[in-house]
Design a protein around this motif. Structure first.
Motif, PDB file in Angstrom:
ATOM      1  N   GLU A  49       0.829  -1.204   0.000  1.00 55.49           N
ATOM      2  CA  GLU A  49       0.000   0.000   0.000  1.00 55.49           C
ATOM      3  C   GLU A  49       0.865   1.256   0.000  1.00 55.49           C
ATOM      4  O   GLU A  49       0.620   2.203  -0.761  1.00 55.49           O
ATOM      5  N   VAL A  50       1.896   1.282   0.847  1.00 51.77           N
ATOM      6  CA  VAL A  50       2.806   2.433   0.904  1.00 51.77           C
ATOM      7  C   VAL A  50       3.526   2.600  -0.429  1.00 51.77           C
ATOM      8  O   VAL A  50       3.663   3.713  -0.963  1.00 51.77           O
ATOM      9  N   PHE A  51       3.983   1.481  -1.004  1.00 47.62           N
ATOM     10  CA  PHE A  51       4.711   1.531  -2.267  1.00 47.62           C
ATOM     11  C   PHE A  51       3.835   2.062  -3.392  1.00 47.62           C
ATOM     12  O   PHE A  51       4.279   2.898  -4.200  1.00 47.62           O
ATOM     13  N   SER A  52       2.583   1.616  -3.467  1.00 45.90           N
ATOM     14  CA  SER A  52       1.693   2.061  -4.546  1.00 45.90           C
ATOM     15  C   SER A  52       1.360   3.537  -4.409  1.00 45.90           C
ATOM     16  O   SER A  52       1.310   4.266  -5.409  1.00 45.90           O
ATOM     17  N   ARG A  53       1.165   4.005  -3.185  1.00 44.64           N
ATOM     18  CA  ARG A  53       0.847   5.424  -2.993  1.00 44.64           C
ATOM     19  C   ARG A  53       2.056   6.308  -3.250  1.00 44.64           C
ATOM     20  O   ARG A  53       1.925   7.412  -3.799  1.00 44.64           O
ATOM     21  N   MET A  54       3.228   5.855  -2.870  1.00 50.12           N
ATOM     22  CA  MET A  54       4.433   6.615  -3.179  1.00 50.12           C
ATOM     23  C   MET A  54       4.648   6.675  -4.686  1.00 50.12           C
ATOM     24  O   MET A  54       5.102   7.698  -5.223  1.00 50.12           O
ATOM     25  N   GLY A  55       4.319   5.585  -5.384  1.00 52.70           N
ATOM     26  CA  GLY A  55       4.414   5.595  -6.841  1.00 52.70           C
ATOM     27  C   GLY A  55       3.492   6.631  -7.455  1.00 52.70           C
ATOM     28  O   GLY A  55       3.875   7.340  -8.396  1.00 52.70           O
TER      29      GLY A  55
ATOM     30  N   PHE B 178       4.724   7.884 -20.343  1.00 55.30           N
ATOM     31  CA  PHE B 178       3.904   8.256 -19.180  1.00 55.30           C
ATOM     32  C   PHE B 178       2.641   7.412 -19.117  1.00 55.30           C
ATOM     33  O   PHE B 178       2.205   7.012 -18.029  1.00 55.30           O
ATOM     34  N   ARG B 179       2.040   7.134 -20.258  1.00 55.88           N
ATOM     35  CA  ARG B 179       0.827   6.312 -20.272  1.00 55.88           C
ATOM     36  C   ARG B 179       1.130   4.886 -19.833  1.00 55.88           C
ATOM     37  O   ARG B 179       0.330   4.262 -19.122  1.00 55.88           O
ATOM     38  N   ILE B 180       2.277   4.359 -20.246  1.00 56.71           N
ATOM     39  CA  ILE B 180       2.660   3.007 -19.839  1.00 56.71           C
ATOM     40  C   ILE B 180       2.842   2.939 -18.328  1.00 56.71           C
ATOM     41  O   ILE B 180       2.371   2.006 -17.663  1.00 56.71           O
ATOM     42  N   ILE B 181       3.532   3.942 -17.766  1.00 55.52           N
ATOM     43  CA  ILE B 181       3.735   3.972 -16.309  1.00 55.52           C
ATOM     44  C   ILE B 181       2.401   4.122 -15.593  1.00 55.52           C
ATOM     45  O   ILE B 181       2.153   3.478 -14.556  1.00 55.52           O
ATOM     46  N   ALA B 182       1.515   4.971 -16.139  1.00 50.00           N
ATOM     47  CA  ALA B 182       0.190   5.141 -15.532  1.00 50.00           C
ATOM     48  C   ALA B 182      -0.591   3.842 -15.550  1.00 50.00           C
ATOM     49  O   ALA B 182      -1.310   3.508 -14.589  1.00 50.00           O
TER      50      ALA B 182
ATOM     51  N   LEU C 217       0.683   1.710 -12.715  1.00 45.78           N
ATOM     52  CA  LEU C 217       0.197   2.215 -11.428  1.00 45.78           C
ATOM     53  C   LEU C 217      -1.285   1.901 -11.233  1.00 45.78           C
ATOM     54  O   LEU C 217      -1.713   1.538 -10.127  1.00 45.78           O
ATOM     55  N   LEU C 218      -2.079   2.030 -12.284  1.00 45.29           N
ATOM     56  CA  LEU C 218      -3.502   1.699 -12.175  1.00 45.29           C
ATOM     57  C   LEU C 218      -3.690   0.206 -11.925  1.00 45.29           C
ATOM     58  O   LEU C 218      -4.596  -0.196 -11.186  1.00 45.29           O
ATOM     59  N   TYR C 219      -2.838  -0.610 -12.522  1.00 45.41           N
ATOM     60  CA  TYR C 219      -2.916  -2.054 -12.267  1.00 45.41           C
ATOM     61  C   TYR C 219      -2.588  -2.359 -10.807  1.00 45.41           C
ATOM     62  O   TYR C 219      -3.205  -3.235 -10.192  1.00 45.41           O
ATOM     63  N   MET C 220      -1.626  -1.631 -10.253  1.00 45.25           N
ATOM     64  CA  MET C 220      -1.305  -1.797  -8.834  1.00 45.25           C
ATOM     65  C   MET C 220      -2.487  -1.397  -7.959  1.00 45.25           C
ATOM     66  O   MET C 220      -2.756  -2.039  -6.933  1.00 45.25           O
TER      67      MET C 220
ATOM     68  N   GLN D  75      -4.490  -3.622  -5.266  1.00 48.45           N
ATOM     69  CA  GLN D  75      -4.711  -3.118  -3.912  1.00 48.45           C
ATOM     70  C   GLN D  75      -6.187  -3.139  -3.552  1.00 48.45           C
ATOM     71  O   GLN D  75      -6.559  -3.431  -2.408  1.00 48.45           O
ATOM     72  N   LEU D  76      -7.056  -2.841  -4.518  1.00 49.73           N
ATOM     73  CA  LEU D  76      -8.493  -2.891  -4.264  1.00 49.73           C
ATOM     74  C   LEU D  76      -8.931  -4.299  -3.893  1.00 49.73           C
ATOM     75  O   LEU D  76      -9.734  -4.493  -2.965  1.00 49.73           O
ATOM     76  N   MET D  77      -8.412  -5.306  -4.591  1.00 50.89           N
ATOM     77  CA  MET D  77      -8.751  -6.690  -4.259  1.00 50.89           C
ATOM     78  C   MET D  77      -8.234  -7.060  -2.866  1.00 50.89           C
ATOM     79  O   MET D  77      -8.900  -7.789  -2.114  1.00 50.89           O
TER      80      MET D  77
END
Length: 312
Positions: A93-99, A163-167, A170-173, A177-179
């Motif tokens: 969770e911390v890693f995804s939010r920092m990303g 940028f779209r690839i990185i986004a 991040l959205l996949y992460m 996280q939602l699951m």
């Protein structure tokens, strides 16, 4: 063009005035050692964020950074002081939010520093339409400035494609996280609990499946690759088998052009694939999931802490 030419790229630029949309269209022709030409296309679109759209974009990015900073504090405190088994979940969770924070900050900084695409396009057109020279040196200089402006536009579209690839990552992460969040509730955590209970059986299943799948792909390519287009290379064969796995086709169209022993070899392969992979292994996979789900539901009946939907 000569015998040493490996590839040729033809590019054009399209501007849609109503939508303020800038599009770069490139068609690349690759020539292999046998002289076969393969064409691939690439279309990249870009829209300037100006006036109200720019303000909305900047406001959204600042909001993402602000709320992610708020959300990082408590999980970081838990991660530092807690020694529970959920540490890995908190760390993710911390890693995804920092990303999200880093991505939003870098995207904002890049957007503030960029030159509007409309100016780049105007400069590109001015290089061609505003040319008034008559010497070879002036023409060469104009062409150099033209291709420099064109390269700036291509680098801009490539940058925002990255940028779209990185986004996307991040959205996949966030999806994962939602699951993981759902796993905290007994009923809503059925998905993660089922996958967790089936993980060992699934690992053995995928090991068996991958070996059989790749062995059949090698047999099809090695024996039929020169006769059936769908099996012309090992990678193409794997892609064709994936399409067969989803039921897109069983009988390859190129199989109409073969006969004799090769046709017999093809049907031996197709029958084996249908029997082993399509009918047997797919049903094994479904059986593993259903059995694990039934076990999770049985454990859920023994849990007296959860109630109906409204009470929960």
């Amino acid at each position: 063009l000569d015998v040493q030419t490996a590839d040729v790229t033809v590019s054009t630029l399209v501007y849609s005035q109503v939508e303020e949309l800038f599009t770069s269209v490139s068609v690349r022709f690759e020539v292999d050692s046998a002289g076969k030409v393969r064409a691939s296309k690439r279309v990249l679109s870009y829209r300037d964020l100006i006036e109200t759209t720019g303000i909305s974009f900047a406001g959204s990015m600042f909001a993402v950074i602000f709320f992610c900073l708020l959300g990082v504090g408590h999980p970081t405190y838990q991660l530092y002081h807690s020694r529970s088994y959920r540490n890995r979940m908190i760390a993710f969770e911390v890693f995804s939010r920092m990303g999200l924070i880093i991505y939003s900050a870098v995207l904002l900084a890049t957007w503030f520093q960029q030159q509007p695409m409309s100016e780049l396009y105007s400069r590109l057109l001015d290089q061609m339409l505003g040319y008034t020279g008559d010497s070879e040196a002036e023409f060469a200089k104009m062409m150099q400035e033209f291709f420099t402006a064109l390269e700036n536009i291509r680098s801009r579209t490539d940058l925002f494609l990255n940028f779209r690839i990185i986004a996307y990552i991040l959205l996949y992460m966030q999806f994962i996280q939602l699951m993981l969040y759902f796993s905290f509730h007994p009923r809503m955590g059925v998905l993660t609990a089922t996958v967790n209970k089936a993980s060992s059986a699934l690992a053995h299943f995928f090991a068996l499946f991958s070996m059989l799948f790749m062995t059949l792909a090698f047999l099809a390519h090695w024996m039929l690759g020169t006769h059936v287009e769908e099996f012309q290379s090992f990678s193409v064969t794997l892609a064709s088998q994936a399409r067969m796995l989803f039921g897109e086709f069983i009988y390859a169209r190129s199989a109409n052009e073969i006969d004799g022993a090769m046709l017999l070899m093809y049907w031996l392969y197709a029958f084996t694939f249908m029997l082993v992979v399509f009918f047997t292994l797919l049903n094994f996979f479904l059986a593993i999931i259903v059995d694990s789900f039934a076990a999770v539901k049985k454990d859920e009946q023994l849990n007296f802490t959860e109630h109906d939907f409204l009470h929960d």
